[in-house]
Design a protein around this motif. Sequence first.
Motif, PDB file in Angstrom:
ATOM      1  N   SER A   6       0.930  -1.235  -0.069  1.00 33.54           N
ATOM      2  CA  SER A   6      -0.107  -0.083   0.049  1.00 33.54           C
ATOM      3  C   SER A   6       1.058   1.241   0.183  1.00 33.54           C
ATOM      4  O   SER A   6       2.184   1.224   0.617  1.00 33.54           O
ATOM      5  CB  SER A   6      -0.909   0.024   1.418  1.00 33.54           C
ATOM      6  N   LEU A   7       0.190   2.401  -0.498  1.00 31.80           N
ATOM      7  CA  LEU A   7       1.180   3.485  -0.522  1.00 31.80           C
ATOM      8  C   LEU A   7       1.373   3.905   0.729  1.00 31.80           C
ATOM      9  O   LEU A   7       2.414   4.626   1.221  1.00 31.80           O
ATOM     10  CB  LEU A   7       0.437   4.696  -1.343  1.00 31.80           C
ATOM     11  N   ARG A   8       0.423   4.116   1.479  1.00 30.73           N
ATOM     12  CA  ARG A   8       0.547   4.275   3.117  1.00 30.73           C
ATOM     13  C   ARG A   8       1.971   3.465   3.775  1.00 30.73           C
ATOM     14  O   ARG A   8       2.832   4.220   4.488  1.00 30.73           O
ATOM     15  CB  ARG A   8      -0.713   3.929   3.977  1.00 30.73           C
ATOM     16  N   LEU A   9       1.893   2.122   3.699  1.00 29.94           N
ATOM     17  CA  LEU A   9       3.001   1.567   4.106  1.00 29.94           C
ATOM     18  C   LEU A   9       4.288   1.780   3.341  1.00 29.94           C
ATOM     19  O   LEU A   9       5.382   1.884   4.164  1.00 29.94           O
ATOM     20  CB  LEU A   9       2.662   0.068   3.590  1.00 29.94           C
ATOM     21  N   LEU A  10       4.088   1.983   2.084  1.00 31.51           N
ATOM     22  CA  LEU A  10       5.462   2.518   1.293  1.00 31.51           C
ATOM     23  C   LEU A  10       5.965   3.873   1.799  1.00 31.51           C
ATOM     24  O   LEU A  10       7.334   4.152   2.268  1.00 31.51           O
ATOM     25  CB  LEU A  10       5.021   2.607  -0.388  1.00 31.51           C
ATOM     26  N   LEU A  11       5.173   4.860   1.910  1.00 25.74           N
ATOM     27  CA  LEU A  11       5.556   6.053   2.715  1.00 25.74           C
ATOM     28  C   LEU A  11       6.005   6.111   4.023  1.00 25.74           C
ATOM     29  O   LEU A  11       7.269   6.626   4.326  1.00 25.74           O
ATOM     30  CB  LEU A  11       4.109   7.101   2.805  1.00 25.74           C
ATOM     31  N   GLU A  12       5.540   5.187   4.858  1.00 23.83           N
ATOM     32  CA  GLU A  12       5.786   5.111   6.226  1.00 23.83           C
ATOM     33  C   GLU A  12       7.333   4.306   6.335  1.00 23.83           C
ATOM     34  O   GLU A  12       8.143   4.322   7.231  1.00 23.83           O
ATOM     35  CB  GLU A  12       4.787   4.275   7.031  1.00 23.83           C
ATOM     36  N   SER A  13       7.558   3.166   5.549  1.00 21.85           N
ATOM     37  CA  SER A  13       8.618   2.510   5.442  1.00 21.85           C
ATOM     38  C   SER A  13       9.885   3.301   4.862  1.00 21.85           C
ATOM     39  O   SER A  13      10.973   3.238   5.345  1.00 21.85           O
ATOM     40  CB  SER A  13       8.640   1.251   4.426  1.00 21.85           C
ATOM     41  N   ARG A  14       9.454   4.203   4.248  1.00 23.16           N
ATOM     42  CA  ARG A  14      10.698   5.077   3.655  1.00 23.16           C
ATOM     43  C   ARG A  14      11.060   6.518   4.624  1.00 23.16           C
ATOM     44  O   ARG A  14      11.772   7.346   4.305  1.00 23.16           O
ATOM     45  CB  ARG A  14      10.545   5.746   2.379  1.00 23.16           C
ATOM     46  N   TYR A  15       9.940   6.738   5.329  1.00 25.79           N
ATOM     47  CA  TYR A  15       9.826   8.012   6.060  1.00 25.79           C
ATOM     48  C   TYR A  15      11.021   8.353   6.982  1.00 25.79           C
ATOM     49  O   TYR A  15      11.536   9.502   6.632  1.00 25.79           O
ATOM     50  CB  TYR A  15       8.547   7.786   7.327  1.00 25.79           C
ATOM     51  N   ALA A  16      11.788   7.506   7.372  1.00 30.87           N
ATOM     52  CA  ALA A  16      12.851   7.957   8.283  1.00 30.87           C
ATOM     53  C   ALA A  16      14.044   8.348   7.505  1.00 30.87           C
ATOM     54  O   ALA A  16      14.979   9.022   7.860  1.00 30.87           O
ATOM     55  CB  ALA A  16      13.420   6.537   9.224  1.00 30.87           C
TER      56      ALA A  16
END
Length: 286
Positions: A6-16
């Motif tokens: 999911s896009l949410r998961l992708l954004l959160e996984s790259r966030y840091a």
Amino acid sequence: MSEAISLRLLLESRYASLRPSEQKAADYILAHLSEAGQMTLAQTAQRAGVSQPTVIRLARAVGFTGFRTFQMALIEEQGRRSSHVMHGYHLTAEETVASVPAHIVSTSIRSLETMLKYISGEMIERCVELIRSAGKIAVFGVENSVVTCRDLCTKLLYLGLPCVFYEDCYLQKIVAGSLTEHDLAIGVSYSGSSRDTVDVMETARKSGARTIVLTNFRDSRIAQYADVLLCSSNEQLLYGDAIFSRTAQIAIVDMLYWGVILSDYDRYAAVLDRSSQIICDKAYTP
């Protein structure tokens, strides 16, 4: 981008690993997923309080060729979200016992996805370096965090690493005071404000030990004693949400465990084999 992610998961996984300005854009988009797909590049940048090039850089940083493909993914994400039956955190009196399995699983998944915003691969690599180079590893925690502490200590012992954990707070303080600059202290506290754990990590830091902290809140009191801060989230999810803190904490423990193994696979695989042989008589054979 893989359709399975999911896009949410992708954004959160790259966030840091994003720049601060890109994180600001990501924060806005994550908070407004239901409408972000309908916004133009200019509108997204204006409402997020960043420049248009920043939004484009964010799109590319998470794997898209540009804003247009990113926007299409936002629209697809909203379609998936609107079809979900349960995706909330709130427990109400109207909930039934029969709904508990779905509620627990969906909330646990959401807490793990949120955690990815705050933990990068580089952080785990740094922790693995500290664990592998430590002369002694001492794990500290109380109450609900004891489960996580036991699990971490057990896994490190299976890998042949010199790790100790005592539930007694007095013994924890004594151990912390005996650490040196060659040792590592790992503190686990969901709230980051448990007096015993905060105090023992302060003692460990004064003794010269390197420190890793697992907590939920980035600005908590215990964070000031962390050389590496592993933050599982930064928000209060619901009353009694410590039951979900264990899910994120155990996931972090597994990250550290697998990280150590992969840092020298042949060596640690052999150690695990030996450890398994030592305790093989504790299980019934088929």
